[in-house]
Design a protein around this motif. Structure first.
Motif, PDB file in Angstrom:
ATOM      1  N   ALA A   6       0.825  -1.197   0.000  1.00 23.72           N
ATOM      2  CA  ALA A   6       0.000   0.000   0.000  1.00 23.72           C
ATOM      3  C   ALA A   6       0.863   1.252   0.000  1.00 23.72           C
ATOM      4  N   VAL A   7       0.328   2.322  -0.608  1.00 22.63           N
ATOM      5  CA  VAL A   7       1.015   3.608  -0.615  1.00 22.63           C
ATOM      6  C   VAL A   7       0.085   4.663  -0.050  1.00 22.63           C
ATOM      7  N   VAL A   8       0.676   5.649   0.594  1.00 19.23           N
ATOM      8  CA  VAL A   8      -0.064   6.765   1.142  1.00 19.23           C
ATOM      9  C   VAL A   8       0.205   7.979   0.274  1.00 19.23           C
ATOM     10  N   ILE A   9      -0.845   8.571  -0.271  1.00 18.44           N
ATOM     11  CA  ILE A   9      -0.711   9.786  -1.063  1.00 18.44           C
ATOM     12  C   ILE A   9      -0.937  10.967  -0.138  1.00 18.44           C
ATOM     13  N   GLU A  10       0.058  11.867  -0.090  1.00 16.55           N
ATOM     14  CA  GLU A  10      -0.031  13.060   0.730  1.00 16.55           C
ATOM     15  C   GLU A  10      -0.108  14.293  -0.156  1.00 16.55           C
ATOM     16  N   ALA A  11      -0.669  15.372   0.388  1.00 12.92           N
ATOM     17  CA  ALA A  11      -0.775  16.626  -0.352  1.00 12.92           C
ATOM     18  C   ALA A  11      -0.264  17.769   0.504  1.00 12.92           C
ATOM     19  N   SER A  12       0.243  18.805  -0.179  1.00 13.01           N
ATOM     20  CA  SER A  12       0.764  19.983   0.510  1.00 13.01           C
ATOM     21  C   SER A  12       0.622  21.198  -0.399  1.00 13.01           C
ATOM     22  N   PRO A  64      -4.938  27.062  -4.837  1.00  9.46           N
ATOM     23  CA  PRO A  64      -4.360  27.617  -6.077  1.00  9.46           C
ATOM     24  C   PRO A  64      -3.382  26.653  -6.715  1.00  9.46           C
ATOM     25  N   PHE A  65      -2.673  25.928  -5.939  1.00  3.81           N
ATOM     26  CA  PHE A  65      -1.865  24.834  -6.461  1.00  3.81           C
ATOM     27  C   PHE A  65      -1.692  23.812  -5.351  1.00  3.81           C
ATOM     28  N   ARG A  66      -1.326  22.588  -5.707  1.00  2.64           N
ATOM     29  CA  ARG A  66      -1.326  21.455  -4.783  1.00  2.64           C
ATOM     30  C   ARG A  66      -0.158  20.557  -5.138  1.00  2.64           C
ATOM     31  N   PHE A  67       0.607  20.156  -4.147  1.00  4.04           N
ATOM     32  CA  PHE A  67       1.735  19.251  -4.346  1.00  4.04           C
ATOM     33  C   PHE A  67       1.374  17.880  -3.782  1.00  4.04           C
ATOM     34  N   TYR A  68       1.856  16.835  -4.422  1.00  5.70           N
ATOM     35  CA  TYR A  68       1.559  15.474  -3.986  1.00  5.70           C
ATOM     36  C   TYR A  68       2.853  14.688  -3.851  1.00  5.70           C
TER      37      TYR A  68
END
Length: 703
Positions: free
Chosen positions: A113-119, A149-153
């Motif tokens: 499994a992988v965990v997708i994070e956002a910042s 406005p923008f999102r990093f993953y």
């Protein structure tokens, strides 16, 4: 983590208002970079790729308006490629990600499994979702991405089935997830909320089609035909896993039952109830139902079942159905918990046709019926059902009894050991009847609550007179050894009716304390072969009552009764009627007189009477006829009267009253310790063929 992305595929919409098209731009990545940022404007074909950004600062010169495709940043370990698809149709009303355009992530096929994070700043990261790829590929949608406005993953980590690092807060969150391979593991922080005790480790079983039991098997909300979340558990099952709250307000009946049913389907096991107040609301039948080979355990008195049910806890096998036609269960243990019926629930625990089981250290408060009920179940007209057999009830505490504390109804070979029952009224603290056989009551306490209560300590009755079965089992071989009854209306009551009598009852080594007026120590009527041996009986108005005709019982209903070696103090005296073939030997009485009515073929020997009578002259032991029936064939030998008071009232040890008392032996009785001139034996009757010899009167005062 290192970045190893070889290609980025961007799918986007662009064009003028009312005339939008779709473009796909593929950007090769020449070398690894720690993060990847992509920005796309509203204008067709305009895009920027920065393979080496250190922060999002360089995004500030990009077009940031409603047409903007958010910047995307991912960091992958062991990733070979990444595909992103975003929906942004340019309208001002649509700010959600279209389900038809999910993000696709490709990782190494061996990953779990992988965990997708956002910042939004590359510093503060939060979980977006968890992904369980199959053969290295999977999909996810970030429904919150268009709010920024923008999102990093990035992928925080890749988790194998062994280290269980993926986490969700609740079972509801878990149901929202599904996987397509067997290497997915999840930690659930709680059942409803994190930390509520219902969490645990789950793994994905892709082949399972099991039903959702609410605690060990969880079916995803998407309801796939196969594939289930399975709790990784061994040993005991916690009711919190199934959503039991334990706050005294939520109805936990179905949740606890779900845990019991799960264990029952496994063939048995342990169900644990942690500290808490568990509300159980049953119907007209019962509350919680336990299957065979099951241990139900709490955390002691801090685990409380608040019962509003007919029976708070019972075995499953007493509710007959076409699928379960046979009553009874076996190998059940209930221990270390409390049941508060709060004068609303009827019975605490009911065992119906149960064998080889245990009830231990259970506290039951204010039942309106029975605290603990061991029952022969399935009696029908003309035949008897299955008895509860070889059950031990130990170290339990039942308070507020108004009916029965612990009952053996048709039970066989059951042991009731070291329990305490208190109450104000009812049949008895401890009760054996309706064919109970070979049951023992040892080391128990029965105590009346309040002064002048109507609480009986121990009782034995015959078979149910409403059972028409001609071959019905009689109540027999019941033993009471080393028990205590204090502040009770009646210490022991043993009896049936003229044609239905309990037999072979032992009352030995018990301590009985009454509250004076109208209280009775041992009451025996309509029974056979009752032995009252070595007990201490005090502060009862009537210490021992046998066939008390003056209370409406048949004068000879009980026979072969032995009352031997007891110590009895207090009370005005005892009337004993109609014993046949019994004994009254070796007892010691303090301030107590005895009247024997119409005894036959009994031994009355070696009793000691100390200070009989109070304020008036008294004879220690009087033999009286009853309705013209005298006492015959008895032996009165070695009885002694002592009066050590300054004012002595004992004027005799033994006396025959009026009537025909024949064929008795009266020898070696003594009044030497009584009042001056007291007689060892005085005969005021008209009987014949009595043998009188060797009796010693008290000396006259002048002597």
């Amino acid at each position: 983590m290192s970045l190893e992305i070889k290609e980025l595929l961007i799918i986007h919409y662009a064009g003028t208002e009312g005339a939008k098209g779709t473009r796909r731009n593929c950007f090769p990545i020449p070398e690894p970079a720690p993060y990847l940022r992509v920005a796309v404007s509203r204008w067709l074909g305009v895009g920027v790729v920065e393979p080496r950004p250190e922060s999002p600062d360089s995004c500030e010169n990009l077009e940031m308006n409603k047409w903007f495709y958010q910047a995307v940043c991912l960091s992958l370990a062991s990733a070979s490629s990444l595909s992103l698809a975003r929906a942004q149709d340019g309208s001002t009303t649509s700010v959600t990600v279209a389900p038809s355009t999910p993000m696709a992530v490709t990782v190494a096929p061996t990953a779990g499994a992988v965990v997708i994070e956002a910042s939004t700043n590359l510093v503060d990261w939060s979980d977006v979702t968890m992904l369980f790829p199959d053969s290295g590929s999977g999909l996810f949608i970030d429904t919150q991405s268009t709010n920024y406005p923008f999102r990093f993953y990035r992928m925080r980590t890749i988790v194998s089935a062994a280290n269980n690092l993926v986490t969700v807060n609740s079972a509801t969150d878990l149901r929202a997830l599904s996987a397509v391979s067997g290497n997915a593991d999840v930690t659930v922080r709680g059942y409803s909320t994190a930390g509520d005790g219902g969490g645990g480790q789950f793994y994905w079983d892709p082949a399972s089609t099991d039903i959702d039991d609410g605690g060990v098997t969880i079916v995803p909300s998407s309801n796939p035909p196969s594939g289930r979340w399975k709790r990784n558990c061994q040993g005991e099952v916690n009711v919190k896993w199934f959503g039991a709250v334990g706050d005294g307000r939520a109805n936990d009946s179905s949740r606890i039952q779900a845990a019991l049913d799960y264990v029952d389907r496994q063939g048995g096991g342990k169900v644990f109830l942690p500290k808490g107040f568990y509300l159980v609301i049953g119907d007209t039948t019962n509350g919680l139902r336990i299957g065979s080979n099951t241990l139900v355990e709490g955390a002691g008195s801090s685990t409380v079942i608040l019962s509003k049910a007919f029976v708070a806890i019972s075995n499953k096998g007493w509710m007959w159905s076409s699928s379960d036609p046979s009553p009874g269960n076996n190998n059940i243990t209930i221990q270390n918990l409390a049941i508060n019926c709060a004068k609303q629930g009827v019975d605490g625990i009911g065992f119906f046709g149960v064998t080889d089981s245990t009830i231990h250290n259970v506290r039951i408060l204010d039942p309106q019926g029975y605290g603990i009920w061991l029952v022969r179940w399935g009696d029908v007209w003309g035949s008897e059902g299955k008895p509860t057999q070889r059950v031990t009830v130990s170290d339990c505490h039942v308070t507020g009894v108004v009916d029965v504390g612990i009952e053996c109804s048709g039970a066989v070979s059951c042991s009731v050991v070291g329990n305490t029952v208190t109450g104000t009224k009812g049949i008895a603290g401890y009760y054996a009847w309706n064919g109970a056989t070979d049951c023992t009551f040892t080391g128990n306490v029965a105590e009346g609550e309040g002064t002048n209560n109507f609480f009986n300590g121990y009782e034995v009755q015959s078979s149910d007179s409403n059972n028409s079965n001609s071959a019905k089992t009689q109540t027999r071989r019941i033993s009471f050894v080393g028990n205590v009854a204090r502040n009770v209306s009646i210490g022991f009551r043993i009896g049936g009716d003229t044609t239905n009598k309990p037999t072979d009852i032992l009352i030995q080594g018990n301590s009985l304390v009454g509250f004076g007026k109208d209280s009775k120590g041992v009451l025996i009527h309509d029974a056979l072969r009752v032995s009252v041996l070595g007990n201490r009986i005090s502060d009862f108005d009537n210490a021992v009552m046998l066939n008390p005709a003056n209370y409406g019982y048949g004068y000879s209903g009980a026979a072969y009764v032995s009352i031997d070696n007891n110590v009895i103090s207090g009370g005005s005296g005892s009337n004993l009627y109609g014993n046949v073939g019994g004994s009254f030997n070796g007892n010691k009485f303090y301030g107590h007189q005895i009247w024997l009515f119409a005894w036959k073929d009994c031994l009355v020997n070696n009793n000691v009477f100390v200070n009989p009578g109070l304020g008036q002259e008294a004879i220690a032991l009087s033999v009286i006829d009853y309705n013209g029936i005298g006492s015959t064939g008895n032996s009165f030998s070695g009885n002694t009267c002592i009066d050590d008071r300054d004012n002595k009232y004992a004027i005799g040890t033994l006396a025959f009253g009026e009537g025909n008392h024949d064929h008795n032996i009266i020898t070696r009785n003594s009044a030497r310790g009584a009042k001056a001139g007291a007689t060892a034996f005085a005969n005021f009757g008209s009987g014949t063929n009595n043998i009188v010899a060797g009796n010693i009167d008290a000396p006259l005062a002048a002597e």
